[in-house]
Motif scaffolding. Structure first.
Motif, mmCIF file in Angstrom:
data_model
loop_
_atom_site.group_PDB
_atom_site.id
_atom_site.type_symbol
_atom_site.label_atom_id
_atom_site.label_comp_id
_atom_site.label_asym_id
_atom_site.label_seq_id
_atom_site.Cartn_x
_atom_site.Cartn_y
_atom_site.Cartn_z
ATOM 1 N N GLY A 129 -10.061 31.263 -12.173
ATOM 2 C CA GLY A 129 -11.034 31.561 -13.751
ATOM 3 C C GLY A 129 -12.190 32.422 -13.194
ATOM 4 O O GLY A 129 -11.981 33.155 -12.551
ATOM 5 N N GLU A 130 -12.652 32.958 -14.813
ATOM 6 C CA GLU A 130 -13.349 33.689 -14.555
ATOM 7 C C GLU A 130 -14.689 33.926 -13.877
ATOM 8 O O GLU A 130 -15.423 33.978 -12.591
ATOM 9 N N GLY A 131 -15.466 32.319 -14.271
ATOM 10 C CA GLY A 131 -17.248 32.444 -14.134
ATOM 11 C C GLY A 131 -17.618 30.609 -14.733
ATOM 12 O O GLY A 131 -16.660 30.007 -15.826
ATOM 13 N N PRO A 132 -18.610 30.003 -14.082
ATOM 14 C CA PRO A 132 -19.272 29.256 -14.481
ATOM 15 C C PRO A 132 -19.516 28.986 -15.590
ATOM 16 O O PRO A 132 -20.246 29.798 -16.232
ATOM 17 N N GLY A 133 -19.171 28.154 -16.941
ATOM 18 C CA GLY A 133 -19.993 28.417 -18.241
ATOM 19 C C GLY A 133 -21.194 27.450 -17.910
ATOM 20 O O GLY A 133 -21.312 26.467 -16.747
ATOM 21 N N ASN A 170 -13.234 30.173 -9.419
ATOM 22 C CA ASN A 170 -13.704 31.409 -10.265
ATOM 23 C C ASN A 170 -13.609 33.279 -9.495
ATOM 24 O O ASN A 170 -14.031 33.214 -8.136
ATOM 25 N N HIS A 244 -6.512 32.720 -20.249
ATOM 26 C CA HIS A 244 -7.201 31.381 -19.229
ATOM 27 C C HIS A 244 -7.219 30.057 -21.403
ATOM 28 O O HIS A 244 -6.786 30.752 -22.386
HETATM 29 N N1 URA Z 1 -14.783 28.948 -17.805
HETATM 30 C C1 URA Z 1 -14.460 29.414 -16.462
HETATM 31 O O1 URA Z 1 -13.129 30.711 -16.094
HETATM 32 N N2 URA Z 1 -14.411 29.236 -15.083
HETATM 33 C C2 URA Z 1 -14.898 27.984 -15.694
HETATM 34 O O2 URA Z 1 -15.157 26.800 -14.534
HETATM 35 C C3 URA Z 1 -14.871 26.841 -16.714
HETATM 36 C C4 URA Z 1 -15.129 28.012 -18.143
#
Ligand code: URA
Length: 276
Positions: A129-133, A170, A244
């Motif tokens: 995925g992209e990155g933590p929320g 991520n 996503h």
């Molecule tokens: N969206 C993401 O891309 N990664 C996560 O870990 C949570 C939400």
């Protein structure tokens, strides 16, 4: 059909109903012509890759707490290369410790916890995925919020389960403030960590979730829509791109396309397994 099969199908129907996807998300025995076909593994079309962006780096002063990814002087570039090659030699534990203590970019200032990734270290499937929320930042686990719930349901719909032959991570391991997209230099600072995770896991197939993952993995700025339905490669590993889960939560019509992508991923995995 066995009782177990009935129960599983019943559970899947419930999940798809909960997602508002029935009748679209039924597994269909025959694939309509409009659906992506399983890949001819020897004849993949690749996204025209752009060259990787040049390192935007700074002096390696991580030990002293200064950021390392914000200048591009010659010394800084070679320090970055050094950092990368050190990371690429790490084992799992050292890698995880290194991520937990990383201060290579500005995201370290606003994070609560790093989010390394979760799952089976020998997984065939790697979801990126992209990155933590916010919730991931609080718990240290990827995809635990609403988008994570949808991702889990998407996994279940193709008989997968978080942690069982699946690893989830991520592009960046720290939460970008306000859930903004990671900036290119932040993604670049984190890239050696992801590269090492990929090397250690050696997945059969990578699923890139959303634009940020797709663009960083494939080094392209082509639209996600134009990259769906065919196989790409990252470090020699087949990559399938899809939306996503957070986007799917906002965009109902895209769910049918995401289901096509999942079916494509499943048939690709079958083809990869039979081709050795
Ligand atoms: N969206 C993401 O891309 N990664 C996560 O870990 C949570 C939400």
């Amino acid at each position: 059909m066995t009782g177990g099969g009935n129960a599983r199908n019943g559970r899947r129907r419930e999940i798809l109903k909960e997602l508002g996807l029935t009748p679209l998300w039924h597994v269909r025995p025959a694939r309509p012509a409009s659906m992506p076909q399983p890949p001819e593994l020897s004849q993949e079309r690749q996204a025209a890759p752009l060259p990787p962006p040049p390192p935007a780096a700074s002096a390696m002063k991580a030990e002293s707490g200064e950021q390392v990814c914000s200048d591009s002087s010659v010394g800084a570039v070679s320090a970055l290369e050094d950092r990368r090659s050190k990371i690429l030699q790490m084992g799992w534990e050292e890698l995880e410790t290194s991520v937990a203590g990383c201060i290579a970019c500005r995201l370290c200032h606003s994070r609560t916890r790093t989010v390394f990734g979760v799952g089976d270290q020998n997984a065939d499937w790697l979801y990126i995925g992209e990155g933590p929320g916010a919730q991931e930042d609080a718990t240290g686990e990827p995809f635990v919020g609403q988008a994570g719930k949808l991702l889990d349901n998407m996994l279940t719909a193709i008989d997968l389960k978080r942690g069982r032959n699946v690893f989830i991570t991520n592009i960046v391991k720290c939460r970008p403030p306000g859930n903004r997209e990671p900036r290119p230099d932040e993604a670049q600072c984190c890239e050696p960590y992801l590269a090492r995770q990929i090397e250690l896991i050696r997945p059969k197939l990578i699923i890139a979730l959303g634009k940020t993952a797709v663009q960083n993995l494939l080094h392209t700025d082509a639209s996600l829509g134009s990259l769906r339905g065919r196989l790409h490669r990252h470090s020699g590993i087949p990559v399938i791109v899809t939306y996503h889960p957070a986007y799917l939560l906002r965009t109902l019509p895209a769910k049918a396309k995401a289901w096509e992508d999942l079916c494509f991923a499943r048939s690709t995995m079958e083809a990869l397994r039979t081709s050795g």
